[in-house]
Write a protein that holds these residues in place. Sequence first.
Motif, PDB file in Angstrom:
ATOM      1  N   VAL A   2       0.874  -1.173   0.000  1.00 54.13           N
ATOM      2  CA  VAL A   2       0.000   0.000   0.000  1.00 54.13           C
ATOM      3  C   VAL A   2       0.907   1.218   0.000  1.00 54.13           C
ATOM      4  O   VAL A   2       1.828   1.323   0.815  1.00 54.13           O
ATOM      5  N   ASP A   3       0.667   2.130  -0.951  1.00 53.33           N
ATOM      6  CA  ASP A   3       1.435   3.382  -0.980  1.00 53.33           C
ATOM      7  C   ASP A   3       0.483   4.547  -1.210  1.00 53.33           C
ATOM      8  O   ASP A   3      -0.725   4.377  -1.204  1.00 53.33           O
ATOM      9  N   SER A   4       1.040   5.731  -1.430  1.00 54.11           N
ATOM     10  CA  SER A   4       0.219   6.934  -1.569  1.00 54.11           C
ATOM     11  C   SER A   4      -0.655   6.897  -2.827  1.00 54.11           C
ATOM     12  O   SER A   4      -1.637   7.621  -2.920  1.00 54.11           O
ATOM     13  N   ASP A   5      -0.321   6.032  -3.777  1.00 54.58           N
ATOM     14  CA  ASP A   5      -1.153   5.879  -4.990  1.00 54.58           C
ATOM     15  C   ASP A   5      -2.268   4.848  -4.794  1.00 54.58           C
ATOM     16  O   ASP A   5      -3.092   4.671  -5.679  1.00 54.58           O
ATOM     17  N   GLY A   6      -2.246   4.124  -3.694  1.00 58.93           N
ATOM     18  CA  GLY A   6      -3.329   3.170  -3.448  1.00 58.93           C
ATOM     19  C   GLY A   6      -2.889   1.786  -3.208  1.00 58.93           C
ATOM     20  O   GLY A   6      -2.066   1.274  -2.673  1.00 58.93           O
TER      21      GLY A   6
END
Length: 72
Positions: free
Chosen positions: A68-72
């Motif tokens: 999971v990262d800032s892009d989803g």
Amino acid sequence: QLVASRFVNVDELPWEKAQFDGVEYKTLFLDKESGVMTVLLRMAPGAHLPDHEHVLAEQTFVLEGRLVDSDG
């Protein structure tokens, strides 16, 4: 000049501890002049990498688990 392709025996490379808890990596390719590198990253469940930037490109291929990262 980057090589078009190369063989890497990943099993023979050591896992190196990253500066973040629960994160280890193997350097598969490194071109110090251009800064281009490819690493195999292994993260323990719940491990966290702080936000950071990639100047050229970042490609992620998850073999097991989820990311999971800032892009989803």
